[in-house]
Scaffold this motif. Structure first.
Motif, short mmCIF file in Angstrom:
data_model
loop_
_atom_site.label_atom_id
_atom_site.label_comp_id
_atom_site.label_asym_id
_atom_site.label_seq_id
_atom_site.Cartn_x
_atom_site.Cartn_y
_atom_site.Cartn_z
N LYS A 170 -13.21 -2.71 -19.84
CA LYS A 170 -11.91 -2.37 -19.51
C LYS A 170 -11.65 -2.87 -18.01
CE LYS A 170 -11.93 2.05 -21.99
NZ LYS A 170 -11.57 3.32 -21.99
N ASN A 171 -10.55 -3.97 -18.01
CA ASN A 171 -10.13 -4.77 -17.02
C ASN A 171 -8.64 -4.27 -16.19
OD1 ASN A 171 -12.61 -5.99 -16.55
ND2 ASN A 171 -12.05 -7.64 -17.96
N ASN A 172 -8.18 -3.62 -17.12
CA ASN A 172 -6.71 -3.48 -16.76
C ASN A 172 -6.64 -1.89 -16.01
OD1 ASN A 172 -4.75 -5.61 -17.75
ND2 ASN A 172 -6.29 -4.96 -19.48
N ALA A 173 -5.97 -1.71 -15.01
CA ALA A 173 -5.98 -0.54 -14.18
C ALA A 173 -4.61 -0.03 -13.80
CB ALA A 173 -6.98 -0.28 -13.31
N PHE A 174 -3.92 1.16 -13.99
CA PHE A 174 -2.83 1.60 -13.63
C PHE A 174 -3.07 2.62 -12.65
CE2 PHE A 174 1.33 3.73 -13.74
CZ PHE A 174 2.12 3.10 -13.32
N PHE A 175 -2.52 2.70 -11.32
CA PHE A 175 -2.85 3.60 -10.22
C PHE A 175 -1.46 4.41 -9.91
CE2 PHE A 175 -5.62 0.18 -9.75
CZ PHE A 175 -6.99 0.70 -9.50
N PHE A 176 -1.88 5.58 -9.49
CA PHE A 176 -0.92 6.30 -8.55
C PHE A 176 -1.61 5.83 -7.26
CE2 PHE A 176 -0.42 9.76 -5.66
CZ PHE A 176 0.96 9.64 -5.59
N SER A 177 -0.76 5.16 -6.43
CA SER A 177 -1.32 4.45 -5.15
C SER A 177 -0.49 4.50 -3.99
CB SER A 177 -1.94 3.08 -5.44
OG SER A 177 -2.46 2.48 -4.50
N PRO A 178 -0.23 5.44 -3.36
CA PRO A 178 0.64 5.66 -2.31
C PRO A 178 0.23 4.98 -0.85
CG PRO A 178 -0.53 7.59 -2.42
CD PRO A 178 -0.99 6.93 -3.70
N SER A 179 1.23 4.30 -0.08
CA SER A 179 0.98 3.90 1.02
C SER A 179 1.29 4.76 2.27
CB SER A 179 2.05 2.59 1.15
OG SER A 179 1.68 1.83 0.25
N LEU A 180 0.10 5.42 2.54
CA LEU A 180 0.17 6.76 3.48
C LEU A 180 0.28 6.35 4.92
CD1 LEU A 180 -2.54 9.13 1.89
CD2 LEU A 180 -0.12 9.03 1.47
N PRO A 181 1.27 6.97 5.65
CA PRO A 181 1.91 8.07 5.39
C PRO A 181 3.36 7.84 5.19
CG PRO A 181 1.97 7.86 7.91
CD PRO A 181 1.34 6.56 7.13
N TYR A 182 3.81 6.77 4.87
CA TYR A 182 5.32 6.49 4.72
C TYR A 182 5.60 6.50 3.11
CZ TYR A 182 4.37 4.89 9.40
OH TYR A 182 3.79 5.36 10.66
N GLY A 183 5.19 5.69 2.44
CA GLY A 183 5.32 5.33 1.02
C GLY A 183 4.62 6.29 0.27
#
Length: 280
Positions: A170-183
């Motif tokens: 499995k090579n595809n990935a979908f993330f919940f990936s925030p940019s802390l602390p702002y996004g």
């Protein structure tokens, strides 16, 4: 305000991590030390684990089920593929890790070890048979073609046969990936082949400083479980240039994002990437 938000969000992220529930495993180097004539307690001490399950037991015969994992080696062939595969270092070098679990079964006769069979190499085997006072594995077609079950003393349907090498990676990935602390609301899609790419977006929904990060970049596979990524983009609200790099760690079904984004125009708006994703 920004620092306080960072310390509030990070504990919430780590508290959401799932628990890993697995049986006890042994390994091949312990399995080979099991000898004929050992009683169940001696076998247990040799393997270092207790039986996972008791499949069959009467006054003279018992069949116990165990779990084990094969030890493999992981080598970094990113820069020197030919030497890594064909060179002397490939014989024993690299980082050891354990593969997906497999099952094995032990037959005791008169409270003494008699037979051990493993499902790891038998990807088509579906049944465990006690036949002529010995254990054997058989596929469904073998059971029909050769009538293997006709005079078997015991037949067990194997719940799960190890098929790791038949599965497509499995090579595809979908993330919940925030940019802390702002996004603090962020998502990322990545393709994690030998070489791939990603796109990432995150925002604070206008709550803090009305930031919106958008980055794209490339990924490169460093090992079976680790991919690097490096990219660039903009903070669209202020038009500031962003440089980004990090690591994606893959497990069997999940992926984890650890990275850093540098705001070239205003370093105080730099951020950490800490994300969790699903492979598909």
């Amino acid at each position: 305000m920004k620092k306080k938000l960072l310390f509030l969000i990070i504990p919430l992220f780590f508290s959401s991590c799932s628990k890993w529930v697995v049986p006890n495993y042994t390994s091949v180097d312990k399995m080979i030390n099991v000898e004929k004539g050992m009683d169940p307690q001696m076998v247990e001490e040799t393997l270092g684990v207790q039986p996972y399950n008791i499949l069959f037991k009467n006054d003279s015969i018992a069949i116990f089920e165990y779990n084990y994992r094969l030890k493999l080696r992981e080598q970094n062939s990113f820069f020197q593929l030919k030497n890594s595969i064909h060179g002397k270092q490939s014989q024993k070098g690299g980082k050891s890790y354990f593969a997906e679990p497999s099952k094995f079964y032990i037959l005791y006769q008169n409270n003494q070890f008699s037979t051990l069979v493993s499902t790891s190499s038998f990807v088509k085997s579906e049944y465990l048979l006690l036949k002529d006072k010995s254990l054997m594995l058989a596929s469904h077609s073998d059971m029909i073609t050769f009538g293997l079950g006709e005079d078997a003393s015991y037949i067990h349907k194997i719940d799960r046969v190890h098929k790791e090498f038949l599965k497509k990676e499995k090579n595809n990935a979908f993330f919940f990936s925030p940019s802390l602390p702002y996004g603090f609301l962020g998502f990322k899609y990545a393709y994690l082949g030998n070489f791939g790419g990603y796109i990432s977006a995150s925002t604070d929904l206008g709550i803090i400083d009305d930031v919106f990060y958008l980055t794209v970049g490339a990924t490169s596979k460093m090992s079976q479980k680790i991919n690097l990524y490096y990219g660039a983009g903009f903070e669209l609200g202020w038009g500031e240039l962003i440089l980004e790099t990090g690591v994606i760690y893959k497990t069997k079904t999940m992926a984890y994002d650890f990275g850093f984004g540098l705001d070239i125009d205003d370093p105080s708006y730099s951020f950490l990437k800490i994300g969790i994703g699903k492979l598909f």
